[in-house]
Design a protein around this motif. Structure first.
Motif, PDB file in Angstrom:
ATOM      1  N   ARG A  34      40.453  21.987  57.257  1.00  0.00           N
ATOM      2  CA  ARG A  34      39.891  21.240  56.146  1.00  0.00           C
ATOM      3  C   ARG A  34      38.714  22.032  55.609  1.00  0.00           C
ATOM      4  N   ALA A  35      38.698  22.225  54.299  1.00  0.00           N
ATOM      5  CA  ALA A  35      37.582  22.952  53.686  1.00  0.00           C
ATOM      6  C   ALA A  35      36.404  22.013  53.480  1.00  0.00           C
ATOM      7  N   THR A  36      35.183  22.523  53.656  1.00  0.00           N
ATOM      8  CA  THR A  36      33.967  21.740  53.424  1.00  0.00           C
ATOM      9  C   THR A  36      33.678  21.657  51.928  1.00  0.00           C
ATOM     10  N   PRO A  37      32.837  20.709  51.511  1.00  0.00           N
ATOM     11  CA  PRO A  37      32.450  20.640  50.091  1.00  0.00           C
ATOM     12  C   PRO A  37      31.856  21.948  49.581  1.00  0.00           C
ATOM     13  N   LEU A  38      31.104  22.648  50.453  1.00  0.00           N
ATOM     14  CA  LEU A  38      30.524  23.929  50.046  1.00  0.00           C
ATOM     15  C   LEU A  38      31.622  24.939  49.734  1.00  0.00           C
ATOM     16  N   ALA A  39      32.659  24.979  50.567  1.00  0.00           N
ATOM     17  CA  ALA A  39      33.777  25.898  50.335  1.00  0.00           C
ATOM     18  C   ALA A  39      34.518  25.533  49.053  1.00  0.00           C
ATOM     19  N   HIS A  40      34.715  24.238  48.826  1.00  0.00           N
ATOM     20  CA  HIS A  40      35.385  23.794  47.589  1.00  0.00           C
ATOM     21  C   HIS A  40      34.570  24.202  46.363  1.00  0.00           C
ATOM     22  N   ALA A  41      33.248  24.017  46.465  1.00  0.00           N
ATOM     23  CA  ALA A  41      32.388  24.349  45.318  1.00  0.00           C
ATOM     24  C   ALA A  41      32.454  25.833  45.006  1.00  0.00           C
ATOM     25  N   PHE A  42      32.432  26.659  46.041  1.00  0.00           N
ATOM     26  CA  PHE A  42      32.514  28.094  45.799  1.00  0.00           C
ATOM     27  C   PHE A  42      33.877  28.467  45.235  1.00  0.00           C
ATOM     28  N   SER A  43      34.939  27.910  45.764  1.00  0.00           N
ATOM     29  CA  SER A  43      36.287  28.287  45.314  1.00  0.00           C
ATOM     30  C   SER A  43      36.494  27.935  43.843  1.00  0.00           C
ATOM     31  N   ARG A  44      35.845  26.846  43.369  1.00  0.00           N
ATOM     32  CA  ARG A  44      36.005  26.462  41.965  1.00  0.00           C
ATOM     33  C   ARG A  44      35.192  27.338  41.022  1.00  0.00           C
ATOM     34  N   SER A  45      34.223  28.134  41.590  1.00  0.00           N
ATOM     35  CA  SER A  45      33.356  28.948  40.726  1.00  0.00           C
ATOM     36  C   SER A  45      34.120  30.061  40.011  1.00  0.00           C
ATOM     37  N   ILE A  46      35.322  30.364  40.461  1.00  0.00           N
ATOM     38  CA  ILE A  46      36.080  31.433  39.820  1.00  0.00           C
ATOM     39  C   ILE A  46      36.456  31.081  38.383  1.00  0.00           C
ATOM     40  N   HIS A  47      36.571  29.778  38.117  1.00  0.00           N
ATOM     41  CA  HIS A  47      36.980  29.370  36.776  1.00  0.00           C
ATOM     42  C   HIS A  47      35.909  29.676  35.740  1.00  0.00           C
ATOM     43  N   SER A  48      34.669  29.828  36.173  1.00  0.00           N
ATOM     44  CA  SER A  48      33.584  30.124  35.223  1.00  0.00           C
ATOM     45  C   SER A  48      33.190  31.601  35.232  1.00  0.00           C
ATOM     46  N   TRP A  49      33.948  32.407  35.959  1.00  0.00           N
ATOM     47  CA  TRP A  49      33.619  33.836  36.040  1.00  0.00           C
ATOM     48  C   TRP A  49      34.103  34.545  34.766  1.00  0.00           C
ATOM     49  N   PRO A  50      33.300  35.436  34.184  1.00  0.00           N
ATOM     50  CA  PRO A  50      33.731  36.133  32.959  1.00  0.00           C
ATOM     51  C   PRO A  50      34.927  37.047  33.232  1.00  0.00           C
ATOM     52  N   ARG A  51      35.857  37.105  32.275  1.00  0.00           N
ATOM     53  CA  ARG A  51      37.046  37.942  32.413  1.00  0.00           C
ATOM     54  C   ARG A  51      37.158  38.902  31.242  1.00  0.00           C
ATOM     55  N   LEU A  52      37.670  40.076  31.535  1.00  0.00           N
ATOM     56  CA  LEU A  52      37.857  41.067  30.470  1.00  0.00           C
ATOM     57  C   LEU A  52      38.952  40.651  29.506  1.00  0.00           C
ATOM     58  N   THR A  53      39.897  39.839  29.977  1.00  0.00           N
ATOM     59  CA  THR A  53      41.035  39.475  29.130  1.00  0.00           C
ATOM     60  C   THR A  53      40.694  38.400  28.118  1.00  0.00           C
ATOM     61  N   SER A  54      39.552  37.780  28.310  1.00  0.00           N
ATOM     62  CA  SER A  54      39.169  36.723  27.359  1.00  0.00           C
ATOM     63  C   SER A  54      38.587  37.343  26.095  1.00  0.00           C
ATOM     64  N   MET A  55      38.950  36.786  24.935  1.00  0.00           N
ATOM     65  CA  MET A  55      38.438  37.306  23.662  1.00  0.00           C
ATOM     66  C   MET A  55      37.069  36.750  23.326  1.00  0.00           C
ATOM     67  N   ARG A  56      36.672  35.714  24.040  1.00  0.00           N
ATOM     68  CA  ARG A  56      35.370  35.118  23.745  1.00  0.00           C
ATOM     69  C   ARG A  56      34.251  36.084  24.143  1.00  0.00           C
ATOM     70  N   GLY A  57      33.268  36.227  23.255  1.00  0.00           N
ATOM     71  CA  GLY A  57      32.118  37.080  23.523  1.00  0.00           C
ATOM     72  C   GLY A  57      32.458  38.547  23.620  1.00  0.00           C
ATOM     73  N   TRP A  58      33.443  38.974  22.812  1.00  0.00           N
ATOM     74  CA  TRP A  58      33.863  40.369  22.942  1.00  0.00           C
ATOM     75  C   TRP A  58      32.784  41.343  22.494  1.00  0.00           C
ATOM     76  N   HIS A  59      31.887  40.910  21.567  1.00  0.00           N
ATOM     77  CA  HIS A  59      30.779  41.791  21.181  1.00  0.00           C
ATOM     78  C   HIS A  59      29.870  42.064  22.389  1.00  0.00           C
ATOM     79  N   LEU A  60      29.579  41.021  23.137  1.00  0.00           N
ATOM     80  CA  LEU A  60      28.729  41.170  24.315  1.00  0.00           C
ATOM     81  C   LEU A  60      29.415  42.033  25.375  1.00  0.00           C
TER      82      LEU A  60
END
Length: 797
Positions: free
Chosen positions: A409-435
């Motif tokens: 069973r994963a702890t709440p801390l582990a769940h919170a960290f695992s969900r952080s990937i969804h907010s990680w910046p990606r090169l494939t995203s077109m948003r903020g391409w100037h930055l």
């Protein structure tokens, strides 16, 4: 799963259990029954001249002649105080003669013994100056010199009775030999004097190996105790100690402490991580089991292959903990992210391709280290690669049986960290391409400018770190005793002993201009004591013609002396007989077997039908003059200049360049492997370690950190381990990706703990390796999610 498949799975688990039990028994036998101890000889880590047995033997002779010796200088302005302090030092060690004992006896008795050994050959032993005088001076000049020696009060020191050496030739030859060392006998002791202070020299011999950790643990307290006893007798004096065992003991203490710190710190960090992630003892036990089996397997296989394990291998291997846990963590996190309806055996079948790629990538990185000629690196590479294989097999064979769908069973801390990937910046995203474009240009500029600033250092001396107090004592003792360096010398080879001695004499003549310029103080060579047979016969003939025969119309010098002291023809005949009686030709074998040859035995190498010798350099203080010394060797056939420091530094340079190309080849090989499974998405797994490596090297360039072989070797592992994170994130479906991100996080933190501690090592090679891994793996962790594929991209399975 069919019954046959289940039977096969249990059979594999039982077979692996049998292997683990055998490995455990072998380790118990090694450490409990055999009482094995790690090797601490730093030279064992360096490449040997396997293609040149004579050169390797020569270097071993130079090292072996010193490694069992401990040199102690007890100094004071007052000779009586110095002798009392030296006696106190010796008395403190006397009860421990089975471990360390004086290497020499009474200095006066030793002097008489080696003079007696040379007595039969005194007529054939002449200095270069004496030969010139015998060739040029008249019989009258020699007769006056002999009479001055009989009647004069200030004619210099004389050995033995006047009648045994009327022209004082043997005494002069002995005095020139004495100039090879500042050490002199006094009151039955050996002493050296410098700057108004007299030092009593104590030469001690260690009875056990200088690299035995048990001997080191016993000896160092005894030497400290003896030093304290001596200092208690001195007022403002000093006690200097030098010896290989002191440096070996310091390195052993440092390495033992680092091994405990790195291994314990890594293990505790990983256990804490697992507790925070799963809040259960089970995953901690599973991971600890895979790590323990990996370490036991690495120890057994390494010992069987190499016959020993070096202490620095264990220090480096302690960082294996941060790598071997990846496979266990990957399986456990995948189990968390998989539905309960999926059995663990079926889960393993899905994970096996990724697990196999991870192991293969890591082993490729370690095998790059094994490709070097450095025994130490080869052993570290084998230790680590085998440890990973054992940990991997433990996960594959046992975990499907031990870990069920409801085990974790994963702890709440582990769940919170695992969900952080969804907010990680990606090169494939077109948003903020100037930055992103601006960030990309900055990274490119940083890498290019940093790599342009990067400089290299292949000097082996930069990879050594000795406690300053030991280094100061070693330098001071070396200067006081005018000791020859064991790492720079001439190797002289010939078809026979006579051939070697003649080449030594010619080489010594070639070196005279450097002695005259005071670039070197002189040389230590067997031919200093044993001239070639050709030279000895020439000396005897010259002595006979210059002193015993009429010359240029003048009576022989010995006849003029006889008339002056009222002696007749019988006395002259007796002196001529003495001359020939003491004209026995001296051989290297006879000289080296006598007490006189003690200090020169390490300079002579017998090689079957041929012979070889070492000519050591004294008094070299400016190492910028080494090229001039090297340039002399080709002038004499059969002579080779040996600069072990320069040779190893050249090897370091060659293999730094070689491994740089190997690193590029490894990237290509791993990319091809990844492409077979991930096709056009393979670049996403290999881009993070590649970019992290470039950024790390650029950072070293900006910070002034010189590039060494060990940075390149670490870059191989950044590739081997960094690819794991890309594989973690490419393998799962989008729904399970957050648990893959948890795997990446746990693995990265564990690796950073291991290699971060290794970066704090006091050993410069391990520090360079660990620092590269620390920075590189941190960057891989941060960059890996940036290269995630778009959510609608399908990865080939």
């Amino acid at each position: 799963m069919t019954k046959s498949a289940a039977f096969l799975r249990r059979g594999l688990a039982l077979c692996w259990l049998l292997v683990v039990l055998l490995v455990g028994a072998h380790n118990a036998w090694l450490w409990v029954v055999q009482r094995a101890s790690p090797d601490t000889d730093i030279l064992a880590l360096l490449p040997t001249s396997r293609n040149d047995a004579v050169l390797q033997q020569a270097f071993a002779h130079m090292v072996d002649s010193a490694q069992q010796k401990v040199v102690v200088l007890v100094g004071d302005a007052d000779w009586a105080r110095a002798t009392r302090a030296a006696d106190a030092y010796a008395a403190s060690l006397q009860p421990h003669a089975a471990l360390i004992a004086p290497a020499t006896g009474n200095a006066g008795e030793l002097q008489q013994q080696w003079l007696a050994a040379l007595d039969a050959s005194r007529s054939v032993l002449l200095t270069d100056t004496q030969r010139a005088q015998l060739a040029n001076d008249s019989p009258e000049q020699w007769s006056r010199q002999a009479l001055a020696g009989m009647y004069g009060a200030f004619t210099g020191p004389r050995l033995g009775a006047w009648v045994d050496d009327p022209f004082n030739l043997f005494s002069g030859w002995v005095q020139e030999r004495a100039q090879e060392t500042p050490v002199r006998p006094r009151d039955g002791r050996l002493f050296v004097e410098r700057d108004g202070r007299a030092y009593v020299l104590l030469l001690l011999e260690l009875k056990a190996s200088a690299f035995s950790m048990n001997a080191q643990r016993q000896l160092i307290p005894l030497l400290d105790q003896a030093r304290g006893a001596a200092l208690a007798q001195l007022a403002g004096g000093e006690v200097l100690t030098a010896g290989v065992v002191l440096h070996a003991a310091a390195a052993s203490d440092q390495a033992s402490g680092e091994m405990a710190t790195i291994g314990t710190g890594s293990l505790l960090g990983i256990l804490l991580l697992m507790w925070l992630s799963f809040r259960s003892v089970k995953p901690i036990a599973y991971i600890a089991t895979s790590i323990a089996i990996g370490c036991l397997g690495a120890l057994s296989v390494s010992w069987l292959l190499f016959g020993h394990v070096h202490l620095l291998t264990l220090v480096f291997g302690a960082s294996l903990i941060g790598v071997a846990q990846d496979y266990a963590i990957y399986f456990l996190c995948a189990r968390l992210g998989s539905p309960a309806t999926l059995g663990s055996r079926s889960l393993l079948r899905q994970l096996l391709p990724g697990l196999g790629l991870m192991l293969l990538a890591a082993v490729i990185g370690y095998l790059g280290m094994a490709a070097t000629p450095f025994p130490g690196l080869q052993q570290m590479a084998v230790f680590s690669a085998v440890g990973l294989v054992f940990a991997w097999l433990t996960v594959v064979c046992w975990f499907p049986l031990l870990v069920g769908p409801d085990s974790l069973r994963a702890t709440p801390l582990a769940h919170a960290f695992s969900r952080s990937i969804h907010s990680w910046p990606r090169l494939t995203s077109m948003r903020g391409w100037h930055l992103k474009g601006a960030a990309g240009m900055f990274i490119i500029g940083f890498c290019v400018s940093g790599l342009a600033r990067l400089h290299v250092s292949d000097d082996i001396r930069a990879l050594q770190k000795t406690p300053q107090a030991l280094l100061d004592d070693q330098i001071r003792v070396g200067k006081l005793l005018d000791m020859a360096a064991p790492v720079q010398f001439y190797l002289v080879r010939g078809d026979s002993a006579e051939d070697v001695l003649q080449k030594e004499e010619l080489l010594r003549q070639k070196l005279q201009p450097l002695v005259a310029e005071r670039i070197i103080g002189g040389v230590q060579a067997v031919s200093n004591w044993v001239p070639s047979q050709r030279t000895q016969r020439a000396n005897l003939a010259l002595l006979d013609s210059a002193l015993m025969q009429a010359r240029n119309g003048q009576p022989a010098a010995i006849e003029q002396v006889a008339r002056a002291i009222d002696e007749g023809a019988p006395w002259v005949a007796e002196m001529q007989t003495r001359l020939r009686t003491h004209g026995q030709l001296l051989t290297p074998e006879a000289f080296l077997a006598s007490p006189a040859g003690d200090s020169a035995r390490h300079l002579w190498l017998q090689q079957g039908q041929g012979a070889a010798s070492i000519m050591a350099i004294r008094g070299l203080s400016d190492y910028r003059q080494l090229p001039r010394l090297a340039a002399v060797a080709p002038e004499v056939g059969g002579v080779q200049w040996v600069d072990k420091v320069g040779d190893i530094s050249a090897v370091l340079k060659y293999y730094r360049q070689y491994m740089s190309w190997a690193l590029a080849a490894a990237y290509l090989a791993i990319f091809v492997l990844l492409s077979l499974r991930y096709r056009r998405q393979a670049w996403r797994a290999i881009a993070p370690p590649l970019l992290a490596t470039l950024l790390t090297l650029a950072l070293f360039g900006w910070s002034g950190q010189p590039l060494q072989l060990f940075h390149v070797l670490a870059a191989l592992l950044v590739l081997g381990l960094g690819v794991d994170y890309g594989i973690f994130l490419l393998e799962p479906s989008q729904r399970e990706r957050r648990f893959a991100w948890l795997t990446v996080g746990l693995s990265a933190i564990a690796a950073l703990l291991s290699f971060g501690l290794l970066a704090g090592s006091g050993s410069p090679p391990l520090h360079a390796f660990g620092l590269t891994m620390l920075v590189g793996m941190l960057l891989v962790w941060l960059l890996a999610p940036c290269f995630l594929a778009p959510d609608n991209t399908q990865i080939a399975s």
